[in-house]
Design an enzyme around this catalytic site. Sequence first.
Site, PDB file in Angstrom:
ATOM      1  N   ASN A   1      63.617 -30.785 -92.513  1.00 47.78           N
ATOM      2  CA  ASN A   1      64.862 -30.018 -92.481  1.00 47.78           C
ATOM      3  C   ASN A   1      65.867 -30.678 -91.539  1.00 47.78           C
ATOM      4  O   ASN A   1      65.494 -31.287 -90.523  1.00 47.78           O
ATOM      5  CB  ASN A   1      64.625 -28.549 -92.129  1.00 47.78           C
ATOM      6  CG  ASN A   1      63.875 -28.299 -90.847  1.00 47.78           C
ATOM      7  OD1 ASN A   1      63.046 -29.105 -90.440  1.00 47.78           O
ATOM      8  ND2 ASN A   1      64.151 -27.189 -90.203  1.00 47.78           N
TER       9      ASN A   1
ATOM     10  N   GLU B   1      69.468 -29.646 -89.758  1.00 45.98           N
ATOM     11  CA  GLU B   1      70.409 -28.546 -89.505  1.00 45.98           C
ATOM     12  C   GLU B   1      71.788 -29.049 -89.114  1.00 45.98           C
ATOM     13  O   GLU B   1      72.013 -30.249 -88.925  1.00 45.98           O
ATOM     14  CB  GLU B   1      69.819 -27.631 -88.424  1.00 45.98           C
ATOM     15  CG  GLU B   1      68.503 -27.015 -88.888  1.00 45.98           C
ATOM     16  CD  GLU B   1      67.934 -25.981 -87.938  1.00 45.98           C
ATOM     17  OE1 GLU B   1      68.368 -25.923 -86.758  1.00 45.98           O
ATOM     18  OE2 GLU B   1      67.048 -25.222 -88.385  1.00 45.98           O
TER      19      GLU B   1
ATOM     20  N   CYS C   1      67.124 -27.568 -96.074  1.00 44.51           N
ATOM     21  CA  CYS C   1      65.669 -27.368 -95.957  1.00 44.51           C
ATOM     22  C   CYS C   1      64.931 -28.672 -96.279  1.00 44.51           C
ATOM     23  O   CYS C   1      65.425 -29.523 -97.028  1.00 44.51           O
ATOM     24  CB  CYS C   1      65.191 -26.322 -96.942  1.00 44.51           C
ATOM     25  SG  CYS C   1      65.765 -24.656 -96.605  1.00 44.51           S
TER      26      CYS C   1
ATOM     27  N   GLU D   1      62.422 -29.065 -98.217  1.00 47.63           N
ATOM     28  CA  GLU D   1      62.079 -29.175 -99.643  1.00 47.63           C
ATOM     29  C   GLU D   1      63.239 -29.755-100.446  1.00 47.63           C
ATOM     30  O   GLU D   1      63.058 -30.627-101.288  1.00 47.63           O
ATOM     31  CB  GLU D   1      61.706 -27.807-100.223  1.00 47.63           C
ATOM     32  CG  GLU D   1      60.471 -27.174 -99.611  1.00 47.63           C
ATOM     33  CD  GLU D   1      60.779 -26.259 -98.438  1.00 47.63           C
ATOM     34  OE1 GLU D   1      61.675 -26.582 -97.632  1.00 47.63           O
ATOM     35  OE2 GLU D   1      60.122 -25.208 -98.334  1.00 47.63           O
TER      36      GLU D   1
ATOM     37  N   CYS E   1      62.180 -21.198 -99.538  1.00 49.66           N
ATOM     38  CA  CYS E   1      63.232 -20.192 -99.706  1.00 49.66           C
ATOM     39  C   CYS E   1      63.711 -20.175-101.164  1.00 49.66           C
ATOM     40  O   CYS E   1      63.345 -21.039-101.973  1.00 49.66           O
ATOM     41  CB  CYS E   1      64.407 -20.476 -98.758  1.00 49.66           C
ATOM     42  SG  CYS E   1      65.495 -21.800 -99.321  1.00 49.66           S
TER      43      CYS E   1
ATOM     44  N   CYS F   1      65.480 -23.345-102.500  1.00 46.57           N
ATOM     45  CA  CYS F   1      64.557 -24.455-102.762  1.00 46.57           C
ATOM     46  C   CYS F   1      63.744 -24.192-104.026  1.00 46.57           C
ATOM     47  O   CYS F   1      63.456 -25.111-104.790  1.00 46.57           O
ATOM     48  CB  CYS F   1      63.648 -24.682-101.559  1.00 46.57           C
ATOM     49  SG  CYS F   1      64.557 -25.377-100.161  1.00 46.57           S
TER      50      CYS F   1
HETATM   51  N1  THU Z   1      63.404 -24.200 -93.685  1.00 48.00           N
HETATM   52  C1  THU Z   1      62.898 -25.216 -94.445  1.00 48.00           C
HETATM   53  O1  THU Z   1      63.223 -26.392 -94.240  1.00 48.00           O
HETATM   54  N2  THU Z   1      62.023 -24.898 -95.419  1.00 48.00           N
HETATM   55  C2  THU Z   1      61.508 -23.649 -95.626  1.00 48.00           C
HETATM   56  O2  THU Z   1      60.664 -23.477 -96.470  1.00 48.00           O
HETATM   57  C3  THU Z   1      61.984 -22.522 -94.822  1.00 48.00           C
HETATM   58  C4  THU Z   1      63.106 -22.814 -93.914  1.00 48.00           C
HETATM   59  C5  THU Z   1      64.276 -24.559 -92.557  1.00 48.00           C
HETATM   60  C6  THU Z   1      65.722 -24.192 -92.707  1.00 48.00           C
HETATM   61  C7  THU Z   1      66.136 -24.115 -91.247  1.00 48.00           C
HETATM   62  O3  THU Z   1      66.421 -25.428 -90.791  1.00 48.00           O
HETATM   63  C8  THU Z   1      64.885 -23.639 -90.527  1.00 48.00           C
HETATM   64  O4  THU Z   1      63.813 -23.915 -91.392  1.00 48.00           O
HETATM   65  C9  THU Z   1      64.889 -22.174 -90.171  1.00 48.00           C
HETATM   66  O5  THU Z   1      65.170 -21.396 -91.257  1.00 48.00           O
END
Ligand code: THU
Length: 139
Positions: free
Chosen positions: A49, A51, A60, A62, A94, A97
């Site tokens: 991920n 941000e 994310c 994925e 999520c 994704c």
């Molecule tokens: N996140 C993912 O990368 N994948 C998931 O399956 C759930 C959430 C990330 C998004 C954000 O950077 C952090 O986790 C918190 O939500």
Amino acid sequence: MNYLENTEDIQKIIKASQEVKERAYCPYSKFKVGAALLCEDGTIITGCNVENASYGLSLCAERNVMTKAVSEGHQRFRAIAVSSDLQKSFIVPCGACRQTMVEFGTDWNVYMTKPDATYKVMKTGQLLPLHFELDNENE
Ligand code: THU
């Protein structure tokens, strides 16, 4: 088509997802996620991920790994493994994704893991039943 991956492949992508998790850029949530995609030809692509200070732009693991794979020339996937540091629950993708996963088929496997490498596995189509798709009614 139903793609089958063997135990060795599964262990490999779980490990790869755990390793790439450590590269997560998550200064806001501090929640690290890693994903590893097994492509049809056996190639493994990894992503974490990433941000942003404008929170909604955060990507994310994925979706990051799927866009990486496509730009490397892969569009047929056998499986994806997802890892986080959550000890007590399997990390699940999520909604955004899941929609991106079904774009590449409803019958490939999503391995949702815990840090001890145990997992729950479901097909992309099971994770998002009744998903949106453009059906070409005129064809
Ligand atoms: N996140 C993912 O990368 N994948 C998931 O399956 C759930 C959430 C990330 C998004 C954000 O950077 C952090 O986790 C918190 O939500």
